[in-house]
Design an enzyme around this catalytic site. Structure first.
Site, mmCIF file in Angstrom:
data_model
loop_
_atom_site.group_PDB
_atom_site.id
_atom_site.type_symbol
_atom_site.label_atom_id
_atom_site.label_comp_id
_atom_site.label_asym_id
_atom_site.label_seq_id
_atom_site.Cartn_x
_atom_site.Cartn_y
_atom_site.Cartn_z
ATOM 1 C CE LYS A 285 24.098 24.134 37.927
ATOM 2 N NZ LYS A 285 25.037 25.284 37.714
ATOM 3 C CD GLU B 43 32.155 25.343 42.205
ATOM 4 O OE1 GLU B 43 32.183 25.521 40.839
ATOM 5 O OE2 GLU B 43 31.270 25.927 43.111
#
Ligand code: ARG
Length: 472
Positions: free
Chosen positions: A283, A290
């Site tokens: 990932k 965010e």
């Protein structure tokens, strides 16, 4: 040590009270402004004959010494001194003796704090404006390189019409420009000197407020002493301006999150501004956008908090107002770092025009063009053209292709029409260039928008240099 205000008290204050009452834990951030204001106040006292030349000089020297100690991190802020104003005054008297005790003549902490905090707010207002301008500059550079990069424009997050990536970027700039202007307006509205308002009703010493305003770079003194010590509109203006800015930043951030997903793959955030997962080795997470998206929440909270503190307060100063600072400091620091990091994220991300184009080829983006063409060429009323185009879209869907992939023959069959030139209007680039109304996505219009923003940036920076060179 006895408190500066302890004359009428016979008992020492409790430690619990000190902890509850004190603002020194956070208002020490205002030390620079407090010293700056005290110097100007001392000069005024010397001018009106309250201080002798020697006393005035001793105060200046003592304040410089305190500034140096704070700067070098050797100054001790004590909770018993309550706030930054009394910390510095107490330290001054400890260093220079009786002259220090005269400094608070014709002044109250009520106008002192209003001054210090306003200087902080105005200075940071300017820094924010500069950082927004720098961000716009970076986005415009990207936009300039992408006036021909086709991407799907969306409404309701559904494919709508082909636009250029540059056009999308300029849209971001338009909102940041308003944020900048909003700050500029707030600056102008609040650029007035609070000092000399005294506790609430003015002073009987003939403080020369005009002279102090000039020296501190304010446009003029505030109008009414009572309003001056009780209002915190200047802080609320900043909190609102920052909330709006962070709301815009959160929208940009959301698009970065979407665009960096596998589903979009329009961009890749640089490794330097991405994070990994502690469990999933593959990932690369968009934690930065965010967080940028999430940070807006606290700035809205800070705005609500101060509005709630101020609501229903009787005139004039009330201690409730001491609750004005932490939220403002937090919002300012949040906005500063958000602007810095967004600028870095944008200037280091990778952009994938091929993927944007690929996605523009699905979802029948040129359906509106087809309807417009039927209006112009087949002289159909728009509603009918819309309906007919809908049928062609359904046909393409059934076939599992985009309308731009249909043969002209098939389209004419479905539409029961006999016109030519349909293929050209289904072309993505033609469609994008066709939207050439002022402010549209056609490349020449986007270039115009970029130029206008660049011009504004220059003029804006110029204005800022002459108009707002205060408080530096
Ligand atoms: N620490 C106070 C504040 O931040 C300063 C003003 C206090 N004035 C007073 N009369 N208690 O608001």
């Amino acid at each position: 040590m006895a408190k500066l205000w302890s004359g009428r008290f016979s008992e020492e204050s409790s430690g619990l009270l000190d902890r509850f009452n004190a603002s020194i834990g956070f208002d020490q951030k205002l030390w620079k402004y407090d010293i700056k204001g005290s110097k100007i106040h001392a000069k005024m006292l010397w001018n009106i004959g309250v201080l002798t030349e020697e006393e005035y000089q001793a105060i200046l020297k003592g304040l410089d010494q305190i500034a140096q100690e704070i700067e070098e991190d050797v100054f001790v802020f004590k909770i018993s001194d309550e706030d930054i104003h009394m910390s510095i005054e107490t330290a001054l008297t400890a260093r220079i003796g009786d002259a220090g005790k005269k400094l608070h003549t014709a002044r109250s902490r009520n106008d002192q704090v209003a001054l210090d905090f306003r200087l902080y707010v105005l200075e940071h207002n300017q820094i924010l404006q500069q950082k927004i301008a720098a961000l716009i500059d970076v986005i415009l550079e990207l936009a300039l390189a992408h006036t021909q990069t086709i991407m799907p424009g969306m409404t309701h997050l559904q494919h709508a019409q082909p636009i250029s990536f540059g056009f999308h970027l300029v849209a971001w700039c338009a909102s940041f420009k308003r944020d900048c202007e909003r700050l500029y307006d707030s600056y102008e509205r609040n650029n007035f000197l609070p000092l000399g308002a005294g506790a609430m009703a003015g002073t009987p010493y003939g403080n020369d407020r005009e002279a102090m305003a000039k020296e501190l770079g304010f446009k003029a003194p505030t109008l009414n002493a009572m309003d001056t010590v009780s209002e915190r509109d200047f802080a609320l203006d900043l909190l609102y301006d920052i909330s709006m800015l962070l709301m815009h930043i959160s929208r940009v951030a959301e698009e970065l999150v979407l665009w960096s997903s596998y589903e979009f793959k329009f961009i890749a955030l640089s490794d330097g501004y991405s994070t990994g997962s502690s469990i999933m080795p593959q990932k690369k997470n968009p934690d930065v956008p965010e967080l940028l998206r999430g940070k807006s929440g606290r700035t809205f909270g800070n705005l609500m908090a101060l509005l709630s503190v101020m609501k229903g307060l009787p005139l004039a100063y009330n201690k409730d107002t001491q609750e004005d600072k932490e939220g403002v400091f937090d919002s300012v620091e949040t906005a500063l770092i958000s602007l810095d990091i967004l600028k870095e994220v944008l200037s280091t991300m990778q952009i994938f025009p091929q993927n944007m184009l690929k996605m523009a080829k699905v979802g029948h983006l040129t359906a509106t063009d087809l309807a417009d063409f039927l209006v112009q060429k087949a002289k159909l009323p728009f509603r009918e053209a819309h309906h007919l185009t809908g049928k062609i879209v359904a046909y393409a869907d059934q076939k599992g292709v985009d309308i731009s992939e249909l043969e002209e023959k098939e389209i004419l069959q479905v539409a029961c029409l006999d016109i030519s030139g349909i293929k050209g209007v289904l072309d993505l680039k033609n469609s994008m260039e066709a939207r050439d109304s002022l402010g549209g996505t056609a490349s020449k219009r986007v270039l115009e928008q970029i130029e206008s923003l660049q011009k504004w940036l220059q003029r804006y920076q110029g204005l800022q240099n002459q108009g707002h060179q205060n408080n530096g």
